[in-house]
Design an enzyme around this catalytic site. Structure first.
Site, PDB file in Angstrom:
ATOM      1  CB  ALA A 262     -55.865  -4.816  37.034  1.00  0.00           C
TER       2      ALA A 262
ATOM      3  CD  GLU B 210     -49.256 -10.992  30.249  1.00  0.00           C
ATOM      4  OE1 GLU B 210     -48.345 -11.808  30.812  1.00  0.00           O
ATOM      5  OE2 GLU B 210     -49.243  -9.569  29.877  1.00  0.00           O
TER       6      GLU B 210
ATOM      7  NE  ARG C 292     -62.724  -3.410  33.035  1.00  0.00           N
ATOM      8  CZ  ARG C 292     -61.868  -4.116  33.022  1.00  0.00           C
ATOM      9  NH1 ARG C 292     -61.789  -5.348  32.492  1.00  0.00           N
ATOM     10  NH2 ARG C 292     -60.934  -3.417  33.379  1.00  0.00           N
TER      11      ARG C 292
ATOM     12  CG  ASN D  62     -56.891 -10.736  29.928  1.00  0.00           C
ATOM     13  OD1 ASN D  62     -56.233  -9.939  30.570  1.00  0.00           O
ATOM     14  ND2 ASN D  62     -57.859 -10.163  28.933  1.00  0.00           N
TER      15      ASN D  62
ATOM     16  N   PRO E 286     -59.442 -10.274  37.093  1.00  0.00           N
ATOM     17  CG  PRO E 286     -58.476  -8.926  38.396  1.00  0.00           C
ATOM     18  CD  PRO E 286     -58.292 -10.298  37.872  1.00  0.00           C
ATOM     19  CG  ASN E 287     -62.571  -5.579  37.494  1.00  0.00           C
ATOM     20  OD1 ASN E 287     -63.552  -5.368  38.191  1.00  0.00           O
ATOM     21  ND2 ASN E 287     -61.340  -5.083  37.844  1.00  0.00           N
TER      22      ASN E 287
ATOM     23  NE  ARG F 167     -56.370   0.838  28.307  1.00  0.00           N
ATOM     24  CZ  ARG F 167     -57.124   0.123  29.157  1.00  0.00           C
ATOM     25  NH1 ARG F 167     -57.280  -1.165  28.893  1.00  0.00           N
ATOM     26  NH2 ARG F 167     -57.834   0.769  29.976  1.00  0.00           N
TER      27      ARG F 167
ATOM     28  CG  HIS G 266     -53.056  -7.755  28.152  1.00  0.00           C
ATOM     29  ND1 HIS G 266     -53.559  -7.898  29.407  1.00  0.00           N
ATOM     30  CD2 HIS G 266     -51.750  -8.218  28.198  1.00  0.00           C
ATOM     31  CE1 HIS G 266     -52.690  -8.358  30.191  1.00  0.00           C
ATOM     32  NE2 HIS G 266     -51.648  -8.409  29.388  1.00  0.00           N
TER      33      HIS G 266
ATOM     34  CE1 TYR H 244     -59.515  -3.768  28.293  1.00  0.00           C
ATOM     35  CE2 TYR H 244     -61.533  -2.663  29.687  1.00  0.00           C
ATOM     36  CZ  TYR H 244     -60.001  -3.075  29.460  1.00  0.00           C
ATOM     37  OH  TYR H 244     -59.138  -2.726  30.402  1.00  0.00           O
TER      38      TYR H 244
HETATM   39  C1  DQA Z   1     -56.827  -6.048  30.186  1.00  0.00           C
HETATM   40  C2  DQA Z   1     -55.714  -4.810  30.141  1.00  0.00           C
HETATM   41  C3  DQA Z   1     -55.366  -4.656  31.792  1.00  0.00           C
HETATM   42  O1  DQA Z   1     -54.422  -3.322  31.908  1.00  0.00           O
HETATM   43  C4  DQA Z   1     -56.787  -4.353  32.493  1.00  0.00           C
HETATM   44  O2  DQA Z   1     -56.735  -4.064  33.745  1.00  0.00           O
HETATM   45  C5  DQA Z   1     -57.681  -5.159  32.326  1.00  0.00           C
HETATM   46  C6  DQA Z   1     -57.977  -5.833  30.802  1.00  0.00           C
HETATM   47  C7  DQA Z   1     -56.997  -6.137  28.514  1.00  0.00           C
HETATM   48  O3  DQA Z   1     -57.569  -7.526  28.240  1.00  0.00           O
HETATM   49  O4  DQA Z   1     -56.759  -5.421  27.780  1.00  0.00           O
HETATM   50  O5  DQA Z   1     -58.643  -5.613  33.074  1.00  0.00           O
HETATM   51  O6  DQA Z   1     -55.969  -7.260  30.664  1.00  0.00           O
END
Ligand code: DQA
Length: 149
Positions: A77, A98, A18, A74, A10-11, A107, A100, A23
Site C-alpha cells: 500500500a 518494483e 488475504r 513490493n 505491509p500486509n 483495480r 506487484h 493475490y
Molecule cells: C500489491 C498491490 C497494492 O495496491 C496493495 O496495497 C498490496 C499488494 C500487490 O502486490 O499487488 O498490498 O502491492
C-alpha cells in the site's frame, strides 16, 4: 557473488489468507522459496525481508550500500502513499525493480498511481507470484548491463 535484496511491504505477511481473488493462495514463505530457487539458478544470493512499518522499509533500503547489487521491492500500500519510500529509493544508485502481485492498473482508482515507481528502473505487475521470478531475471540483466558500463 551478487546479492540482491527483496523487500516486501505491509500486509504481505498475510498472503494466503488475504483477498485471494487478487493475490491467490500463495504465502510469503512460498514466494521466498521461489525467489531463493530462482537466485540459486542464477548463482546469486538473495535476502528476503518483510515489514509492516514504513520506517523499517526505509532503513532497509538505506542499509543497501555495497552489500547488495540490486533491490526488488513490493511496497504494497505504500506504493500509493509514500514519498518517504520514494526518496529512500531515489537515494540508492543500485538497479531497482518494483513488483506487484496484482495488476494495480485494473483495480481501484487509488491503486492506479504508483508514487514509488518514479525511482525504479521498471515495474512488473499482474503476474501473481511469478512476478518475483520475472523481477529476478530482469534485475540480473540490469546488474550485468551496469557492470558493462
Ligand atoms: C500489491 C498491490 C497494492 O495496491 C496493495 O496495497 C498490496 C499488494 C500487490 O502486490 O499487488 O498490498 O502491492
Amino acid at each position: 557473488m551478487h546479492k540482491i535484496l527483496i523487500i516486501n511491504g505491509p500486509n504481505l505477511n498475510l498472503l494466503g489468507n488475504r483477498e485471494t481473488n487478487f493475490y491467490g493462495n500463495t504465502t510469503l514463505d512460498k514466494i521466498k522459496s521461489l525467489c531463493e530457487e530462482q537466485c540459486k539458478k542464477h548463482k546469486i544470493e538473495c535476502v528476503f525481508f518483510q515489514s509492516n512499518h514504513e520506517g523499517e522499509l526505509i532503513e532497509k533500503i538505506h542499509s543497501v550500500d555495497n552489500r547488495f547489487s540490486g533491490i526488488i521491492i513490493n511496497p504494497a500500500a505504500y506504493t500509493h502513499t509514500s514519498i518517504a519510500l520514494l526518496d529512500a529509493l531515489r537515494a540508492s544508485n543500485k538497479p531497482k525493480i518494483e513488483i506487484h502481485i496484482s495488476n494495480i492498473y485494473a483495480r481501484e482508482d487509488y491503486r492506479r498511481k504508483s508514487i514509488t515507481s518514479e525511482a525504479v528502473n521498471g515495474v512488473i505487475c499482474g503476474f501473481g507470484e511469478n512476478g518475483y521470478v520475472l523481477a529476478i531475471d530482469a534485475i540480473i540483466n540490469l546488474i550485468k548491463s551496469k557492470a558493462n558500463d
